[in-house]
Enzyme design. Structure first.
Site, PDB file in Angstrom:
ATOM      1  N   HIS A  87       0.845  -1.190   0.000  1.00 20.27           N
ATOM      2  CA  HIS A  87       0.000   0.000   0.000  1.00 20.27           C
ATOM      3  C   HIS A  87       0.879   1.237   0.000  1.00 20.27           C
ATOM      4  O   HIS A  87       1.806   1.350   0.797  1.00 20.27           O
ATOM      5  CB  HIS A  87      -0.924   0.060   1.226  1.00 20.27           C
ATOM      6  CG  HIS A  87      -1.795   1.274   1.206  1.00 20.27           C
ATOM      7  ND1 HIS A  87      -2.992   1.323   0.518  1.00 20.27           N
ATOM      8  CD2 HIS A  87      -1.612   2.515   1.732  1.00 20.27           C
ATOM      9  CE1 HIS A  87      -3.515   2.531   0.644  1.00 20.27           C
ATOM     10  NE2 HIS A  87      -2.700   3.273   1.379  1.00 20.27           N
ATOM     11  N   ASP A 166     -15.177   2.504   6.938  1.00 17.32           N
ATOM     12  CA  ASP A 166     -14.112   3.346   6.396  1.00 17.32           C
ATOM     13  C   ASP A 166     -14.589   4.146   5.193  1.00 17.32           C
ATOM     14  O   ASP A 166     -14.205   5.300   5.021  1.00 17.32           O
ATOM     15  CB  ASP A 166     -12.897   2.498   6.012  1.00 17.32           C
ATOM     16  CG  ASP A 166     -11.791   3.357   5.415  1.00 17.32           C
ATOM     17  OD1 ASP A 166     -11.309   4.248   6.127  1.00 17.32           O
ATOM     18  OD2 ASP A 166     -11.451   3.168   4.235  1.00 17.32           O
ATOM     19  N   ARG A 173     -14.031  12.650   6.100  1.00 18.63           N
ATOM     20  CA  ARG A 173     -12.722  13.263   6.379  1.00 18.63           C
ATOM     21  C   ARG A 173     -12.342  14.232   5.271  1.00 18.63           C
ATOM     22  O   ARG A 173     -11.778  15.296   5.519  1.00 18.63           O
ATOM     23  CB  ARG A 173     -11.642  12.188   6.500  1.00 18.63           C
ATOM     24  CG  ARG A 173     -11.685  11.405   7.800  1.00 18.63           C
ATOM     25  CD  ARG A 173     -10.843  10.143   7.710  1.00 18.63           C
ATOM     26  NE  ARG A 173      -9.487  10.416   7.298  1.00 18.63           N
ATOM     27  CZ  ARG A 173      -8.729   9.590   6.563  1.00 18.63           C
ATOM     28  NH1 ARG A 173      -9.223   8.431   6.156  1.00 18.63           N
ATOM     29  NH2 ARG A 173      -7.502   9.918   6.250  1.00 18.63           N
ATOM     30  N   SER A 188      -7.642   3.920   8.682  1.00 19.27           N
ATOM     31  CA  SER A 188      -8.314   3.790   7.389  1.00 19.27           C
ATOM     32  C   SER A 188      -7.583   2.791   6.503  1.00 19.27           C
ATOM     33  O   SER A 188      -8.180   1.845   5.967  1.00 19.27           O
ATOM     34  CB  SER A 188      -8.381   5.154   6.698  1.00 19.27           C
ATOM     35  OG  SER A 188      -8.851   5.033   5.375  1.00 19.27           O
ATOM     36  N   LYS A 192      -8.679  -1.728   6.012  1.00 20.38           N
ATOM     37  CA  LYS A 192      -8.932  -2.378   4.724  1.00 20.38           C
ATOM     38  C   LYS A 192      -7.926  -3.497   4.468  1.00 20.38           C
ATOM     39  O   LYS A 192      -8.283  -4.574   3.991  1.00 20.38           O
ATOM     40  CB  LYS A 192      -8.874  -1.341   3.599  1.00 20.38           C
ATOM     41  CG  LYS A 192     -10.094  -0.430   3.558  1.00 20.38           C
ATOM     42  CD  LYS A 192      -9.984   0.657   2.501  1.00 20.38           C
ATOM     43  CE  LYS A 192      -8.947   1.704   2.862  1.00 20.38           C
ATOM     44  NZ  LYS A 192      -9.061   2.952   2.108  1.00 20.38           N
TER      45      LYS A 192
END
Length: 432
Positions: A87, A166, A173, A188, A192
């Site tokens: 990520h 989320d 947000r 967040s 996931k």
């Protein structure tokens, strides 16, 4: 009369007054928000209180856990091979996922890469891939598993049932200016990734003008928090801090970044993109228990193994791997005003320019242009001549050029000829 065990106002007040939220309060507020019993304005107030007053490690861990529990968990135990995922916290020209997923898959580690779309100046992996004719991002869970078995890699959108809390909180947000908050960013991302069920996770935490985290200290705090969350959840997690003061590679956009990824998969491409792809692949393979040396990983880019996986991966999702990529109808060049050395090229300026040309979106529902973006003809440290193109801007809507050029104003410097300019290494630090 409400039968809820807590009152949202009490939860907000606790954090407003710098208190610590109990596990029960956190579980309740995430669940109640997901099912609509806590209103957007109440969650906005709580989010701002967290932004201003922070959370301790136990609170962040529980908040992450509650977001995971709001939906389903995937699991890849039955694949018969280890899984590893990556990520990135988002940057300009960050097309690394595209060559990385097939490269890692070439070594027998499955890569379930659930990716997102771009918002603001940072590009989205799915937007880039959707510039390939026929390619589709939305797969069912069964399709994801089938593709991991047959190809070993999949890049797709996360399903609607993965951490649904989320999705609601992310949108909130964005419109309440609480995006760059370590407890909220880390929970967040990690909710996931943990819900996805991968064995190993490598985080690419960007630092610099084009990243959410502008300073090394902030990037380290975010990386440390996410590594701890992953480790506590039983996922082997490591983070690399990488430079985002200058765009990655020589392209920022959608189709132009796919083309650059193809160059890397063909054994070429810009050295910074190749170096970061290889560094992350080495980490992903080691974290999955299949360690390989850097030279061996580089060889899989030059000998066609990674390209073969790419072609299979794109075709499996309906993409025409041999179709020409879209090209924008209009282009405009930015020329060097003098001889010298390019000493600075600001990632944020280039990212905003690409966004204004149509490569990105201001709101989630906005369309993007496949051919829009910026192509770089020089990077910091390169010698340039007066009148030489520094950048080429691409768009289908030429009225966008003026605003893109405004974004680039002051975004680069040319030093006197012969001025030494240190070239930065793309990987700054490693946190495990």
């Amino acid at each position: 009369m409400s039968t809820e065990p807590f009152d949202a106002v009490d939860v907000i007040r606790t954090k407003r007054d710098r208190g610590v939220l109990s596990p029960e309060q956190i579980d309740w507020v995430i669940d109640a928000y997901t099912r609509g019993a806590v209103a957007d304005e109440q969650m906005s107030a709580l989010g701002m209180a967290i932004f201003l007053n922070g959370m301790n490690r136990a609170e962040i861990a529980r908040w992450t856990h509650a977001m995971i529990e709001s939906g389903e968990r995937l699991g890849f135990e039955n694949l018969g091979v280890p899984t590893s995922d990556k990520h990135s916290t988002g940057g300009v020209g960050d097309k690394i996922t595209l060559p990385l997923a097939p490269l890692v898959a070439a070594f027998g580690v499955a890569v379930p890469q659930l990716s997102g779309r771009g918002l603001g100046h940072t590009g989205g992996t799915l937007d880039k891939l959707e510039s390939i004719p026929g390619w589709r991002a939305d797969l069912t869970n069964d399709e994801v598993f089938a593709q991991l078995r047959s190809v070993g890699a999949v890049i797709c959108a996360a399903g609607p049932n993965l951490a649904p809390a989320d999705k609601k909180l992310y949108a909130l947000r964005d419109v309440t200016s609480i995006v760059d908050c370590v407890p909220l960013i880390s929970s967040s991302i990690m909710s996931k990734k943990i819900a996805e069920g991968t064995d190993a996770l490598v985080l690419d935490v960007k630092v610099g003008s084009g990243a959410f985290m502008k300073t090394l200290d902030d990037a380290r705090e975010l990386a440390r928090t996410m590594v701890d969350l992953g480790t506590d959840a039983g996922v082997t997690t490591v983070a690399l801090l990488t430079d985002m003061s200058t765009p990655l590679g020589l392209t920022a956009g959608n189709a132009v970044e796919v083309q650059e990824s193809l160059d890397v998969l063909a054994g070429g491409g810009p050295s910074d993109v190749v170096d970061l792809t290889v560094a992350l692949a080495v980490e992903m393979l080691a974290a999955a228990g299949r360690p390989r040396g850097e030279d061996e990983v580089r060889a899989a880019l030059s000998d066609g193994r990674a390209m073969d996986r790419w072609r299979s991966m794109i075709a499996a999702q309906g993409g025409d791997v041999d179709a020409p990529l879209p090209v924008a109808h209009e282009s405009e060049q930015v020329l060097a005003p003098a001889d010298g050395v390019l000493s600075r090229l600001d990632a944020l300026a280039v990212g905003v320019a690409a966004w204004r040309l149509g490569a990105g979106r201001a709101r989630k529902e906005d369309p993007v242009q496949a051919g829009a973006g910026v192509v770089l003809h020089a990077k910091p440290g390169d010698v340039v001549r007066a009148g030489q193109p520094l950048l080429t801007l691409h768009t289908d809507t030429p009225e966008r050029f003026a605003r893109a050029l405004e974004a680039l104003d002051g975004g680069w410097d040319i030093a006197a000829p012969g001025t030494p300019v240190a070239r930065t290494h793309v990987v700054i630090d490693r946190i495990d």
